[in-house]
Design a protein around this motif. Structure first.
Motif, PDB file in Angstrom:
ATOM      1  N   PHE A 109       0.865  -1.186   0.000  1.00  0.00           N
ATOM      2  CA  PHE A 109       0.000   0.000   0.000  1.00  0.00           C
ATOM      3  C   PHE A 109       0.897   1.230   0.000  1.00  0.00           C
ATOM      4  O   PHE A 109       1.688   1.414   0.924  1.00  0.00           O
ATOM      5  CB  PHE A 109      -0.913   0.000   1.227  1.00  0.00           C
ATOM      6  N   ARG A 110       0.821   2.045  -1.075  1.00  0.00           N
ATOM      7  CA  ARG A 110       1.766   3.152  -1.205  1.00  0.00           C
ATOM      8  C   ARG A 110       1.085   4.394  -1.797  1.00  0.00           C
ATOM      9  O   ARG A 110       1.057   4.582  -3.002  1.00  0.00           O
ATOM     10  CB  ARG A 110       2.939   2.743  -2.083  1.00  0.00           C
ATOM     11  N   PRO A 111       0.542   5.273  -0.968  1.00  0.00           N
ATOM     12  CA  PRO A 111       0.070   6.567  -1.471  1.00  0.00           C
ATOM     13  C   PRO A 111       1.254   7.529  -1.623  1.00  0.00           C
ATOM     14  O   PRO A 111       2.248   7.435  -0.882  1.00  0.00           O
ATOM     15  CB  PRO A 111      -0.883   7.044  -0.380  1.00  0.00           C
ATOM     16  N   SER A 112       1.165   8.446  -2.589  1.00  0.00           N
ATOM     17  CA  SER A 112       2.256   9.398  -2.809  1.00  0.00           C
ATOM     18  C   SER A 112       1.705  10.654  -3.463  1.00  0.00           C
ATOM     19  O   SER A 112       0.579  10.680  -3.976  1.00  0.00           O
ATOM     20  CB  SER A 112       3.342   8.780  -3.703  1.00  0.00           C
ATOM     21  N   PHE A 113       2.532  11.699  -3.446  1.00  0.00           N
ATOM     22  CA  PHE A 113       2.165  12.946  -4.111  1.00  0.00           C
ATOM     23  C   PHE A 113       3.423  13.608  -4.643  1.00  0.00           C
ATOM     24  O   PHE A 113       4.536  13.351  -4.186  1.00  0.00           O
ATOM     25  CB  PHE A 113       1.454  13.902  -3.140  1.00  0.00           C
ATOM     26  N   GLU A 114       3.252  14.476  -5.624  1.00  0.00           N
ATOM     27  CA  GLU A 114       4.312  15.365  -6.059  1.00  0.00           C
ATOM     28  C   GLU A 114       3.673  16.638  -6.580  1.00  0.00           C
ATOM     29  O   GLU A 114       2.570  16.628  -7.118  1.00  0.00           O
ATOM     30  CB  GLU A 114       5.198  14.722  -7.123  1.00  0.00           C
ATOM     31  N   ILE A 115       4.378  17.750  -6.400  1.00  0.00           N
ATOM     32  CA  ILE A 115       3.864  19.039  -6.824  1.00  0.00           C
ATOM     33  C   ILE A 115       5.033  19.926  -7.201  1.00  0.00           C
ATOM     34  O   ILE A 115       6.103  19.869  -6.576  1.00  0.00           O
ATOM     35  CB  ILE A 115       3.013  19.697  -5.707  1.00  0.00           C
ATOM     36  N   GLY A 116       4.854  20.721  -8.240  1.00  0.00           N
ATOM     37  CA  GLY A 116       5.915  21.624  -8.677  1.00  0.00           C
ATOM     38  C   GLY A 116       5.334  22.809  -9.410  1.00  0.00           C
ATOM     39  O   GLY A 116       4.192  22.781  -9.880  1.00  0.00           O
ATOM     40  N   GLY A 117       6.131  23.853  -9.504  1.00  0.00           N
ATOM     41  CA  GLY A 117       5.666  25.044 -10.200  1.00  0.00           C
ATOM     42  C   GLY A 117       6.640  26.187 -10.071  1.00  0.00           C
ATOM     43  O   GLY A 117       7.779  26.016  -9.601  1.00  0.00           O
ATOM     44  N   ALA A 118       6.215  27.355 -10.486  1.00  0.00           N
ATOM     45  CA  ALA A 118       7.052  28.551 -10.451  1.00  0.00           C
ATOM     46  C   ALA A 118       6.212  29.742 -10.033  1.00  0.00           C
ATOM     47  O   ALA A 118       5.051  29.887 -10.449  1.00  0.00           O
ATOM     48  CB  ALA A 118       7.690  28.796 -11.816  1.00  0.00           C
ATOM     49  N   GLN A 119       6.802  30.596  -9.197  1.00  0.00           N
ATOM     50  CA  GLN A 119       6.193  31.848  -8.777  1.00  0.00           C
ATOM     51  C   GLN A 119       7.242  32.941  -8.919  1.00  0.00           C
ATOM     52  O   GLN A 119       8.153  33.047  -8.103  1.00  0.00           O
ATOM     53  CB  GLN A 119       5.713  31.764  -7.320  1.00  0.00           C
TER      54      GLN A 119
END
Length: 721
Positions: A181-191
């Motif tokens: 069981f492996r939940p994960s997330f990733e997020i990226g961007g620029a400001q």
């Protein structure tokens, strides 16, 4: 604990302070016009400049990007070491603890993230690096340029995802066989001038460490692992940026049991403890923690490029025995808690002259401190090794330190059209609690582009490899005299630095559009060849030396890509040998010690033939896409002990049986509104359900049998936004 938090957060405080100072500084570069610059363009320019600072000139390089990782079994959910197995010359060992053997060597790998050295952690089962944050990576081997020191079997150079591609994110749930069981997330961007990327995952499964039996499901093998990674980059102006990286991981493992073990007994045949104990009920555990932080400043000004960085790391491993069961079976129960603190500085720069030369130079400084605390419960014994009373604890609180310092300079000289020589030298110093050495190491590589489709390279490197402080046995051997943990060998010479000469030559040939093959050969001759092994019940590696070592081999690689189809194949032959253990002799059996004193033996991680291959195809429609893939591994088997006709035990004289695994999978992507997508994936690992042995439980530094994972079905659902 407060000190640990301060140590880890120090680079973050420094990076934020520097960024605030940069924003306040009244420099002309920070005009409104610069503020409006497209960070993607500036980031690409700075990325190219950074690549020019420490290129792998003349070395052998295997490159893998994020899309290629998705073509592999489990994709971004694969353990990091499994991704590296697709590279030539990489042999499989314990997948759970991340063990790899590159070109016939144990460990001796250096990891870099965005060209910043990642200090070593305590060896153990945790795989803190996650393919999820990899934008691209390369494994660099062979005759390395002068910028690479200390760990030289291979350089794992990672370029992180940065967020510069625009706002993006992913939520994913992965699971399947073995209670995975492996939940994960990733997020990226620029400001504005800031780009960012972060990912995290939680992994629960019931096969955290290799099964010591050929059964489908191991007994007592649950693992829980948590990982997080963060990358921040702030563009100061068109020519400079400040970046920050941080990672945290925590993992706990149950050590799997072997049912049906007989009771342990002293030399007189009496059990260490009376009564009975079921070996399937043993409760040994190991917990790991790894944290690091890096802050780096990069500047690109015309012909001059440089990057300077500071980093800190804390790593710990705690092995807890079964207090009764370990005494029952082994007569010894060891609780071992080891912690490593590292801080360092690194600087690298390049300058392109107006002629045909590019000068490069730099330095690295790493200070490490290790605490090794243990409580070992033992029985008092007589001169024959038989118990004379009840068990009692022996407490050891030891500390080790190590200072690694290196500096280099080299010149990339374009001798003629198509012909380049990269030559230089590095000076390394190593000052530790047990060893103080240094070396001046020349390096030279030639690269010749004979035609537009043919490139040849050849090189020589002198290497200096200090022992990893965290793996050096700590404590005093004689403290256990008169106990059930007494070693029949009390000699304990200090572990030394390895010195070696390395030759490498190869050719790559582009046969047609998209089709390329390569052939590479290498030879290494070493003094005080370093090796690591597991001794006793604790699952923490211990380092030792062979007085003489020799490693050589040849590698073939081929790849083809056209449209949505891609395929690769790697084939490697390797021989790794050593003679005469000349440090940490108490780890070995007296008869084996005498044999190796006069005989060359194969190293325990020697594997004669290693192969990997795979193929994938991706259909891209107007909105959706489909990906299918197949991958395989083959090995002739790592080493185990054998017996000579006269009954003499030959350490590492035989091999476990040859093995192979095949894995397949498919992925379907559905485009949704507003650039979002739903991705469904299925993976079948070891589709033929082979029961294969990685380790037999015999061999130098091998304390347990290990079998590869049986057939497993896994699936994932990911939502990108």
């Amino acid at each position: 604990m407060h000190f640990l938090r301060f140590l880890i957060l120090l680079p973050l405080y420094g990076g934020l302070a520097a960024a605030v100072h940069a924003q306040r500084a009244p420099e002309p570069a920070f005009s409104d016009a610069v503020t409006q610059l497209d960070p993607v363009i500036v980031t690409d320019h700075l990325d190219q400049s950074r690549d020019a600072i420490v290129p792998s000139l003349g070395a052998t390089s295997f490159v893998l990007d994020a899309q290629q990782i998705l073509n592999l079994p489990q994709g971004e959910n694969a353990p990091f070491n499994q991704v590296l197995l697709t590279a030539p010359g990489v042999a499989e060992d314990s997948a759970a603890n991340g063990d790899l053997h590159v070109r016939g060597e144990h460990a001796n790998l250096q990891y870099r993230i965005n060209d910043v050295l990642l200090p070593e952690g305590i060896s153990g089962f945790g795989l803190e690096l996650d393919p999820r944050f990899v934008g691209s990576m390369q494994l660099i081997t062979g005759s390395l340029p002068a910028q690479y020191g200390f760990r030289t079997a291979g350089i794992v150079d990672i370029r992180t995802k940065s967020g510069s591609e625009g706002e993006e994110g992913e939520l994913s749930l992965y699971g399947g066989s073995f209670d995975t069981f492996r939940p994960s997330f990733e997020i990226g961007g620029a400001q504005g001038q800031l780009t960012y990327f972060a990912d995290g995952s939680y992994d629960h499964n019931a096969v955290g460490i290799e099964n010591p039996t050929p059964s489908v499901t191991p007994v007592h093998d649950v693992s829980n692992q948590y990982r997080m990674f963060t990358y921040l980059s702030y563009i100061l102006d068109e020519t400079s940026r400040l970046s920050f990286m941080a990672s945290a991981s925590y993992s706990d493992f149950e050590v799997p049991d072997t049912p049906g073990l007989p009771a342990g007994a002293s030399p007189n045949g009496n059990q260490w403890l009376p009564g009975t104990f079921n070996s399937a009920g043993l409760n040994e555990n190991q917990a790991e923690q790894n944290y690091y932080g890096v802050v780096a400043y990069q500047k690109s000004a015309g012909s001059l490029n440089f990057q300077i960085s500071a980093f800190a790391r804390a790593s710990s491993v705690h092995f807890t025995p079964d207090p009764v069961g370990d005494l029952y079976f082994n007569g010894v129960a060891s609780d071992v808690d080891r912690t490593l603190y590292s801080v360092g500085l690194q600087g690298d720069g390049s300058y392109a002259t107006s002629g045909s030369h590019t000068i490069r130079g730099g330095f690295s400084l790493l200070d490490e401190f290790v605490t090794a605390d243990s409580t070992t419960t033992v029985f008092p014994v007589d001169a024959s090794g038989n118990p004379t009373g009840p068990s009692f604890p022996i407490v050891e609180d030891e500390s080790l330190r190590g200072l690694f310092a290196g500096a280099y300079i080299q010149d990339e000289w374009r001798l003629a059209p198509g012909l380049t020589m990269n030559y230089g030298a590095r000076c390394d110093l190593y000052d530790s609690s047990f060893d103080r050495e240094g070396q001046l190491s020349p390096r030279v590589n030639f690269i010749y582009e004979a035609t537009k489709t043919t490139t040849l390279h050849a090189g020589y490197a002198r290497y200096f490899t200090p022992p990893p402080v965290e793996n050096v046995p700590a404590g005093v051997v004689t403290r256990f005299n008169g106990t059930s943990n007494q070693s029949p060998v009390t000699q304990d010479d200090p572990v030394k630095s390895e010195r070696s000469n390395y030759l490498d030559a190869g050719v790559t040939q582009k046969l047609s559009e998209g089709l390329q093959v390569g052939l590479d050969g290498y030879y290494k001759k070493a003094k005080n060849q370093l090796d690591d092994g597991l001794f006793g019940q604790t699952l923490i590696l211990s380092a030792f030396n062979y007085a003489r070592g020799e490693v050589y081999g040849i590698e073939f690689t081929g790849s083809y890509a056209a449209g949505g189809f891609s395929t690769y194949v790697n084939l490697a032959h390797s021989v790794a040998k050593g003679e005469d253990w000349n440090s940490a002799e108490f780890l070995f059996d007296p008869a084996d010690l005498a044999y190796v004193k006069e005989h060359w033996i194969f190293l325990d991680h020697d594997q004669a033939l290693t192969a990997s291959f795979g193929a994938s195809y991706r259909w891209q429609e107007a909105r959706d896409s489909t990906r299918v893939f197949l991958d395989g591994l083959y090995g002739t088997g790592l080493r185990q002990n054998s017996t000579a006709p006269d009954g003499t035990n030959i350490p590492n004289g035989g091999t476990v049986p040859a093995y192979y695994t095949l894995s397949v999978g498919a992925e379907q992507s559905f485009k949704l509104h507003a650039g979002r997508a739903l991705i469904l994936r299925i993976d079948v690992l070891n589709i033929t359900d082979n029961s294969y042995e990685l380790r037999s439980g015999t061999g130098v530094g091998v304390n347990a049998a290990q079998y590869g994972m049986r057939r497993g079905f896994f699936g994932s659902a990911s939502y990108t936004f």
